[in-house]
Write a protein that holds these residues in place. Sequence first.
Motif, short mmCIF file in Angstrom:
data_model
loop_
_atom_site.label_atom_id
_atom_site.label_comp_id
_atom_site.label_asym_id
_atom_site.label_seq_id
_atom_site.Cartn_x
_atom_site.Cartn_y
_atom_site.Cartn_z
N THR A 1 0.82 -1.21 0.00
CA THR A 1 0.00 0.00 0.00
C THR A 1 0.85 1.26 0.00
O THR A 1 0.31 2.36 -0.06
N GLY A 2 2.16 1.10 0.06
CA GLY A 2 3.05 2.25 0.17
C GLY A 2 3.46 2.81 -1.17
O GLY A 2 3.57 2.09 -2.16
N SER A 3 3.69 4.13 -1.19
CA SER A 3 4.21 4.76 -2.40
C SER A 3 5.19 5.86 -2.02
O SER A 3 4.99 6.58 -1.04
N LEU A 4 6.25 5.95 -2.81
CA LEU A 4 7.26 6.98 -2.64
C LEU A 4 7.44 7.67 -3.97
O LEU A 4 7.75 7.03 -4.98
N HIS A 5 7.25 8.98 -3.98
CA HIS A 5 7.43 9.80 -5.16
C HIS A 5 8.56 10.77 -4.86
O HIS A 5 8.35 11.82 -4.26
N GLY A 6 9.78 10.37 -5.20
CA GLY A 6 10.98 11.15 -4.90
C GLY A 6 12.17 10.23 -4.89
O GLY A 6 12.05 9.02 -5.08
N SER A 7 13.33 10.76 -4.66
CA SER A 7 14.53 9.94 -4.66
C SER A 7 14.66 9.14 -3.37
O SER A 7 14.14 9.53 -2.33
N ALA A 8 15.32 7.99 -3.48
CA ALA A 8 15.52 7.11 -2.33
C ALA A 8 16.99 6.72 -2.26
O ALA A 8 17.58 6.32 -3.26
N ALA A 9 17.56 6.86 -1.08
CA ALA A 9 18.92 6.40 -0.82
C ALA A 9 18.85 5.49 0.39
O ALA A 9 18.32 5.88 1.44
N ALA A 10 19.32 4.25 0.25
CA ALA A 10 19.19 3.28 1.34
C ALA A 10 20.28 2.23 1.24
O ALA A 10 20.80 1.95 0.16
N GLY A 11 20.59 1.64 2.39
CA GLY A 11 21.50 0.51 2.41
C GLY A 11 20.82 -0.73 1.85
O GLY A 11 21.40 -1.49 1.09
N LYS A 12 19.54 -0.93 2.22
CA LYS A 12 18.72 -2.05 1.73
C LYS A 12 17.38 -1.48 1.28
O LYS A 12 16.84 -0.58 1.93
N LEU A 13 16.85 -2.02 0.19
CA LEU A 13 15.57 -1.58 -0.32
C LEU A 13 14.69 -2.79 -0.57
O LEU A 13 15.12 -3.74 -1.23
N SER A 14 13.47 -2.76 -0.03
CA SER A 14 12.50 -3.83 -0.26
C SER A 14 11.19 -3.19 -0.70
O SER A 14 10.69 -2.29 -0.03
N GLY B 1 3.67 -2.08 -4.21
CA GLY B 1 4.32 -0.86 -3.74
C GLY B 1 4.79 -0.03 -4.93
O GLY B 1 5.11 -0.57 -5.99
N ILE B 2 4.81 1.29 -4.78
CA ILE B 2 5.15 2.19 -5.88
C ILE B 2 6.36 3.03 -5.50
O ILE B 2 6.39 3.64 -4.44
N LEU B 3 7.33 3.08 -6.41
CA LEU B 3 8.49 3.95 -6.25
C LEU B 3 8.69 4.68 -7.56
O LEU B 3 8.99 4.07 -8.58
N ASN B 4 8.45 5.99 -7.56
CA ASN B 4 8.67 6.85 -8.71
C ASN B 4 9.78 7.81 -8.36
O ASN B 4 9.58 8.73 -7.58
N GLY B 5 10.96 7.58 -8.91
CA GLY B 5 12.09 8.45 -8.61
C GLY B 5 13.40 7.71 -8.78
O GLY B 5 13.44 6.58 -9.26
N LEU B 6 14.46 8.36 -8.38
CA LEU B 6 15.79 7.79 -8.47
C LEU B 6 16.11 6.99 -7.23
O LEU B 6 15.68 7.33 -6.13
N VAL B 7 16.91 5.94 -7.40
CA VAL B 7 17.32 5.10 -6.27
C VAL B 7 18.83 5.05 -6.23
O VAL B 7 19.49 4.83 -7.25
N GLU B 8 19.38 5.24 -5.03
CA GLU B 8 20.81 5.14 -4.82
C GLU B 8 21.03 4.19 -3.65
O GLU B 8 20.44 4.36 -2.58
N MET B 9 21.86 3.17 -3.88
CA MET B 9 22.13 2.19 -2.83
C MET B 9 23.63 2.02 -2.69
O MET B 9 24.36 2.06 -3.66
N GLU B 10 24.05 1.80 -1.43
CA GLU B 10 25.43 1.47 -1.17
C GLU B 10 25.61 -0.03 -1.33
O GLU B 10 24.73 -0.80 -0.97
N GLU B 11 26.75 -0.42 -1.87
CA GLU B 11 27.03 -1.83 -1.99
C GLU B 11 27.29 -2.38 -0.59
O GLU B 11 28.13 -1.84 0.15
N PRO B 12 26.54 -3.41 -0.17
CA PRO B 12 26.72 -3.91 1.19
C PRO B 12 28.07 -4.57 1.37
O PRO B 12 28.58 -5.22 0.47
N SER B 13 28.64 -4.37 2.53
CA SER B 13 29.89 -5.06 2.84
C SER B 13 29.52 -6.39 3.48
O SER B 13 28.68 -6.46 4.36
#
Length: 147
Positions: free
Chosen positions: A88-101, A106-118
Amino acid sequence: MWNKKGKGKPGASTDSLFGHGGTLEGKIQCDTNLRIDGGFTGEIRCSGTLTIGEQGRVHASITAADVFIAGKVFGDVTAKHSLILTSTGSLHGSAAAGKLSIMEGGILNGLVEMEEPSSPEGANGSVWTAECAANAEDDLQHDGHAS
């Protein structure tokens, strides 16, 4: 509230709650966990878990350790650890996260930036499959928390 069986994420208790039916505008600095079920416009900085409930409507830039979105968010989100979008969730904007699920629906409209996990030497990676997402969604609907 979310953690009836002592398992799952988000498992931390809600320390602050902004309920359904209200609207708030401004800047929130929170050193605890925060749940928003109403309307909010502004900026949010949270050291703990930020949960946007199904009735939550947020127009803000968000920085938090973990972000759980079941409502609607308009703005940029930075999650230091994990960002979870329910069906039921939606994000309209950029996302930066270590993990993304993102659960099915679910709706994601925008740019995504993730760090490579160590990962520790010799550790095997895990993959979030459609079955895992379905199980988490089922847990959320039945028990009030995702595992």
